[in-house]
Design a protein around this motif. Structure first.
Motif, PDB file in Angstrom:
ATOM      1  N   PHE A 191     -14.602  -4.852  -6.178  1.00  0.00           N
ATOM      2  CA  PHE A 191     -15.290  -4.903  -4.889  1.00  0.00           C
ATOM      3  C   PHE A 191     -16.791  -4.998  -5.153  1.00  0.00           C
ATOM      4  CE2 PHE A 191     -11.505  -2.204  -3.690  1.00  0.00           C
ATOM      5  CZ  PHE A 191     -10.843  -3.233  -3.066  1.00  0.00           C
TER       6      PHE A 191
ATOM      7  N   ARG B 149      -9.418   0.958 -12.843  1.00  0.00           N
ATOM      8  CA  ARG B 149      -9.219   1.212 -11.418  1.00  0.00           C
ATOM      9  C   ARG B 149      -7.730   1.285 -11.088  1.00  0.00           C
ATOM     10  NH1 ARG B 149     -11.535  -3.185  -7.269  1.00  0.00           N
ATOM     11  NH2 ARG B 149      -9.995  -4.435  -8.335  1.00  0.00           N
ATOM     12  N   ALA B 150      -6.952   0.362 -11.665  1.00  0.00           N
ATOM     13  CA  ALA B 150      -5.514   0.371 -11.414  1.00  0.00           C
ATOM     14  C   ALA B 150      -4.872   1.647 -11.964  1.00  0.00           C
ATOM     15  CB  ALA B 150      -4.865  -0.869 -12.032  1.00  0.00           C
TER      16      ALA B 150
ATOM     17  N   TYR C  30     -11.784   4.178  -5.804  1.00  0.00           N
ATOM     18  CA  TYR C  30     -11.181   3.650  -4.576  1.00  0.00           C
ATOM     19  C   TYR C  30      -9.680   3.933  -4.522  1.00  0.00           C
ATOM     20  CZ  TYR C  30     -10.278   0.353  -0.751  1.00  0.00           C
ATOM     21  OH  TYR C  30      -9.909  -0.213   0.438  1.00  0.00           O
ATOM     22  N   GLY C  31      -8.990   3.608  -5.624  1.00  0.00           N
ATOM     23  CA  GLY C  31      -7.544   3.827  -5.646  1.00  0.00           C
ATOM     24  C   GLY C  31      -7.194   5.307  -5.764  1.00  0.00           C
TER      25      GLY C  31
ATOM     26  N   HIS D  28     -19.232  -4.688  -3.228  1.00  0.00           N
ATOM     27  CA  HIS D  28     -20.099  -3.776  -2.476  1.00  0.00           C
ATOM     28  C   HIS D  28     -20.022  -2.350  -2.997  1.00  0.00           C
ATOM     29  CE1 HIS D  28     -16.194  -3.347  -0.499  1.00  0.00           C
ATOM     30  NE2 HIS D  28     -16.594  -2.172  -0.064  1.00  0.00           N
TER      31      HIS D  28
ATOM     32  N   SER E 171      -5.308   5.290 -10.165  1.00  0.00           N
ATOM     33  CA  SER E 171      -4.647   5.576  -8.891  1.00  0.00           C
ATOM     34  C   SER E 171      -3.251   6.169  -9.085  1.00  0.00           C
ATOM     35  CB  SER E 171      -4.570   4.307  -8.042  1.00  0.00           C
ATOM     36  OG  SER E 171      -3.696   3.373  -8.647  1.00  0.00           O
ATOM     37  N   TRP E 172      -2.990   6.728 -10.260  1.00  0.00           N
ATOM     38  CA  TRP E 172      -1.712   7.369 -10.557  1.00  0.00           C
ATOM     39  C   TRP E 172      -0.518   6.457 -10.287  1.00  0.00           C
ATOM     40  CZ3 TRP E 172      -1.825  11.713 -13.267  1.00  0.00           C
ATOM     41  CH2 TRP E 172      -2.970  12.509 -13.191  1.00  0.00           C
TER      42      TRP E 172
ATOM     43  N   ARG F 259      -7.079   7.298  -2.604  1.00  0.00           N
ATOM     44  CA  ARG F 259      -5.962   6.983  -1.711  1.00  0.00           C
ATOM     45  C   ARG F 259      -4.610   7.280  -2.348  1.00  0.00           C
ATOM     46  NH1 ARG F 259     -10.353   4.138  -0.759  1.00  0.00           N
ATOM     47  NH2 ARG F 259     -10.812   3.367   1.338  1.00  0.00           N
ATOM     48  N   SER F 260      -4.622   7.889  -3.533  1.00  0.00           N
ATOM     49  CA  SER F 260      -3.368   8.136  -4.241  1.00  0.00           C
ATOM     50  C   SER F 260      -2.747   9.448  -3.792  1.00  0.00           C
ATOM     51  CB  SER F 260      -3.630   8.165  -5.750  1.00  0.00           C
ATOM     52  OG  SER F 260      -4.347   9.344  -6.075  1.00  0.00           O
TER      53      SER F 260
ATOM     54  N   HIS G 264       0.807  -1.217   0.000  1.00  0.00           N
ATOM     55  CA  HIS G 264       0.000   0.000   0.000  1.00  0.00           C
ATOM     56  C   HIS G 264       0.843   1.271   0.000  1.00  0.00           C
ATOM     57  CE1 HIS G 264       0.504  -0.794   4.374  1.00  0.00           C
ATOM     58  NE2 HIS G 264       0.555   0.519   4.459  1.00  0.00           N
TER      59      HIS G 264
END
Lengths: 363, 229
Positions: free
Chosen positions: A94, A151-152, A105-106, A96, A155-156, A109-110, A80
Motif C-alpha cells: 500500500f 506482511r502476509a 495491516y494484516g 499510502h 497476519s497469522w 485484522r487477524s 477476507h
C-alpha cells in the motif's frame, strides 16, 4: 496407498472460462512447500487464486480439516474470512502506508491482533528490520517483495500462497531473495503453495510438486520423484535431472570440498559455507551423469555411485536415451547416447556405476 | 482603479451566505458522492452507465433549465415538494435548504467525476491484497480506497466548493434572490450592476476572480489534472 493426514490440503476446482478451463482434484501435504509448476497458461495462478477465494470456481477447498469452500453445502468463505497469506507476483504494498504499517495491516485484522511474535519473527527472517520506517516508493523491487512476504506472514495465516514472487525481479534481486525463501522453507510451520515456472526454483524450494498442463494435473508427488520420472514432459528438457535431499557431513579444507551425505553415499561438492549438519538440496542434471560397468579407477570423476537401471526411455533427439537409475533409493537420471547404450548392453535390472560429473547445490 | 466602496450589511450577508452554502453543499456532496463514485468506478452494469450519464448532465445543461426543473420538482405541489411536506419539512423554494438542494445537483459532476477517476485508477489489485489481509469490503473502502484516492478527494472538494461559489442561474431560479436569505454573491454583484453601483460590483467580482484563480492555481501546482477522464 497414501495415508491421508487430516492436516492435508484438499483442492477440487472446476472453472470454465472462454478459451480456458481448470479441472483439478488435488491433495497436498499439510506441511512444507508445494510448488504448482507448469508453463504459462497452464492454470497455476488461477488455481492459486481459487484457493484464496479470489476466483470463484465450483468445488471444494479444505485445509487442516477446515472447510473454506464446499459447493455441495453452499459454503464459500470470501477471501477476507480465510486465514491465508498471499504474495502477489508484483510487489503490491500500500503506497499510502509506510513499511511497518503495511506489515501491521494484516496483523491488526487477524485473529490475534495484539500478538506481535509472528510479525517480529517475519521481520527477522526476511531481514527488513532496517526498513520499517521507509515508504514503499523508497524500496527496491526485492525489498518490496520481502516486505510483502512479511506482511502476509504477520497476519497469522494457516496457509501461505505465493504467486511467482520472484518473476518480476532481475537475476540479482532474485539471488538476493532466494536465501530468505530457504529460511522460510526451513522455519515455517505452515504449509506453503508456491507458483513457479522456473525449474531452478522448484528444485531448490519444493517438497511436493504439482505439474500442471492445460488446467489439469499431469502429476503430483514428492519433488525427487517428479523430477526423476522419465514419463513426464519435464524429463525431455535440458533441466531434467535428480533432486536429492542431503546433509553436509564434512568439509575437506585441503581440497576445498564438502561431503554431502545422502542414502546413495557421500557426494563431494565445492566447499559450502555452512556448518556440518546443515540440510541442503543437491541437483544432478541428467546430462552430467555417465554410466560405467566397472567401479571408478584412474578417473577424474569424484562421485561414482553404484546404481541399478530402472528404465530406459527415448529422449527428444533420436541419438539419445534417458536412463532412470536407483542408487540405494535415490532416483537418478542419466542422459546417454544410443550408441553407448548399445555398447554397454544396458537393460533394466542391471548394476552399473553412475559417474556424476557435477553436483549443483543452489545457493 | 476603482475607489474602495463601503460594503453594506447586505454585501456581507451575501458573502457569508455564499461561503455557508458552498461549505454545506460540498460536505453533503462528498458524503453522498463518494459512494456513488465508488459504485460508478467499479460497476460494469448498464444502470451504472445510465447513472453516470445523468451525473454528468449538469455539466452541459444551461443552469436556468436545471433551475426551472428543480423549481417545479421542489414546489409544494411538485413530486419532491410533496415528499418533503409529508416528512414535515417546510417548502424548499426560496429557502436556504432549497439553495443547497439546487447547488448539489448543479455541482454534482464536479465532485463525482474526480472521485470516480481517482477510484477507477486504483485498479483491482490493492483491494485483492486487502482482502487477503482480512479486510472486509467496507474496511477496504475506508482503509485502502479513500487514502489511495486522496488526491481525487482533494480535487473534488476544491472543485465542488469553487463551482458552488460561482453559480448563478440555478440559485436565481430556486432562491429568488431574497437579500439576506437567498441572495448569494453572484446575485448581489448582478444587483449592484443593475443599480449602476460599479465600484461595489467591481470589488466583489474581483474578489471572486482572485478566489477562483488561486483555487485553480493550487490544484495545478499539485500537478494533477483536476477534471481528467
Amino acid at each position: 496407498m497414501m495415508v491421508h493426514d487430516t492436516r492435508d490440503i484438499v483442492a477440487c476446482f472446476r472453472l470454465q472460462r472462454r478459451g480456458f478451463g481448470l479441472d483439478v482434484d488435488l491433495r497436498l501435504p499439510g506441511r512444507g512447500v508445494s510448488v504448482l509448476y507448469g508453463a504459462s497458461g497452464s492454470g497455476k495462478t488461477t488455481l492459486l487464486r481459487c484457493m484464496a477465494g479470489l476466483e470463484r470456481a465450483t468445488g471444494r477447498f479444505e485445509i487442516a480439516a477446515q472447510v473454506w469452500q464446499d459447493d455441495r453445502v453452499r459454503r464459500f468463505l470470501p477471501p477476507h474470512r480465510r486465514a491465508l497469506g498471499y504474495v502477489f507476483q508484483e510487489p503490491s504494498l500500500f503506497a499510502h502506508l509506510d513499511v511497518l504499517h503495511n506489515i501491521e495491516y494484516g496483523l491488526r485484522r487477524s485473529e490475534r491482533p495484539h500478538d506481535r511474535s509472528r510479525l517480529d519473527q517475519a521481520v527477522a527472517m526476511l531481514g527488513i528490520g532496517a526498513l520499517l520506517r521507509r515508504w514503499p516508493a523508497q524500496l527496491s523491487g526485492g525489498e518490496q517483495q520481502r516486505v510483502g512476504m512479511a506482511r502476509a506472514l504477520a497476519s497469522w495465516p494457516r496457509l501461505l500462497l505465493m504467486d511467482e514472487p520472484l518473476a518480476a525481479l532481475d537475476e540479482a534481486r532474485k539471488s538476493e531473495i532466494l536465501p530468505y525463501l530457504d529460511t522460510l522453507h526451513r522455519e515455517l510451520a505452515i504449509p506453503v503453495v508456491y507458483v513457479s515456472h522456473a525449474a531452478d526454483e522448484v528444485a531448490r524450494l519444493a517438497d511436493h510438486v504439482v505439474l500442471l498442463d492445460g488446467g489439469r494435473v499431469r502429476a503430483s508427488g514428492p519433488v525427487a520423484e517428479i523430477f526423476s520420472r522419465t514419463d513426464l514432459a519435464l524429463a525431455q528438457r535440458d533441466e531434467a535431472g535428480a533432486v536429492i535431499d542431503a546433509c553436509v557431513e564434512t568439509h575437506d579444507a585441503r581440497w576445498h570440498l564438502s561431503g554431502l551425505r545422502c542414502p546413495a553415499g557421500l557426494l563431494w561438492v565445492r566447499q559450502l559455507e555452512v556448518p556440518p549438519g546443515t540440510p541442503v538440496r543437491a541437483r544432478i542434471a541428467a546430462r552430467d551423469v555417465s554410466l560405467a560397468l566397472q567401479g571408478p579407477r584412474d578417473t577424474s570423476i569424484l562421485n561414482s555411485l553404484p546404481a541399478r537401471v530402472c528404465s530406459l526411455v527415448a529422449d527428444v533427439h533420436p541419438s539419445q536415451v534417458l536412463v532412470q537409475l536407483d542408487a540405494a533409493g535415490v532416483l537418478l537420471l542419466a542422459r546417454i547416447t544410443r550408441r553407448s547404450l548399445d555398447a554397454l548392453a544396458l537393460v533394466p535390472g542391471m548394476q552399473v556405476w553412475a559417474q556424476v560429473k557435477s553436483v549443483a547445490v543452489p545457493r | 482603479m476603482l475607489p474602495v466602496p463601503t460594503f453594506d450589511a447586505e454585501d456581507w450577508a451575501a458573502v457569508g451566505l455564499t461561503v455557508r452554502l458552498a461549505t454545506v453543499t460540498t460536505l453533503l456532496l462528498l458524503l453522498l458522492g463518494t459512494p456513488l463514485a465508488w459504485w460508478l468506478a467499479r460497476s460494469r452494469s448498464r444502470l451504472a452507465a445510465l447513472v453516470g450519464t445523468l451525473v454528468t448532465l449538469p455539466l452541459v445543461l444551461p443552469p436556468s433549465v436545471l433551475g426551472f426543473y428543480l423549481l417545479l420538482m421542489l414546489a409544494p405541489q411538485g413530486p419532491l415538494g410533496q415528499f418533503v411536506h409529508e416528512l414535515g419539512g417546510e417548502a424548499m423554494p426560496f429557502t436556504f435548504s432549497g439553495l443547497v438542494a439546487g447547488s448539489m445537483v448543479y455541482s454534482l459532476p464536479f465532485v463525482v467525476q474526480p472521485l470516480r477517476t481517482a477510484l477507477a485508477g486504483l485498479g483491482e489489485r490493492p483491494f485483492e491484497v486487502a482482502a487477503t489481509l482480512r479486510a472486509t469490503p467496507l474496511d477496504r473502502f475506508f482503509s485502502v480506497a479513500l487514502p489511495s484516492a486522496r488526491q481525487g478527494v482533494l480535487n473534488a472538494t476544491v472543485l465542488g466548493f469553487a463551482h458552488t461559489v460561482g453559480e448563478f442561474g440555478v440559485v436565481l431560479m430556486i432562491g429568488g434572490n431574497i437579500p439576506g436569505r437567498t441572495q448569494v454573491l453572484s446575485l448581489r454583484i448582478y444587483e449592484h450592476v443593475e443599480a449602476m453601483e460599479y465600484a461595489q460590483a467591481g470589488w466583489l467580482a474581483g474578489g471572486m476572480l482572485a478566489f477562483s484563480f488561486v483555487v485553480l492555481l493550487l490544484l495545478h501546482a499539485r500537478g494533477k489534472p483536476a477534471l481528467a477522464g
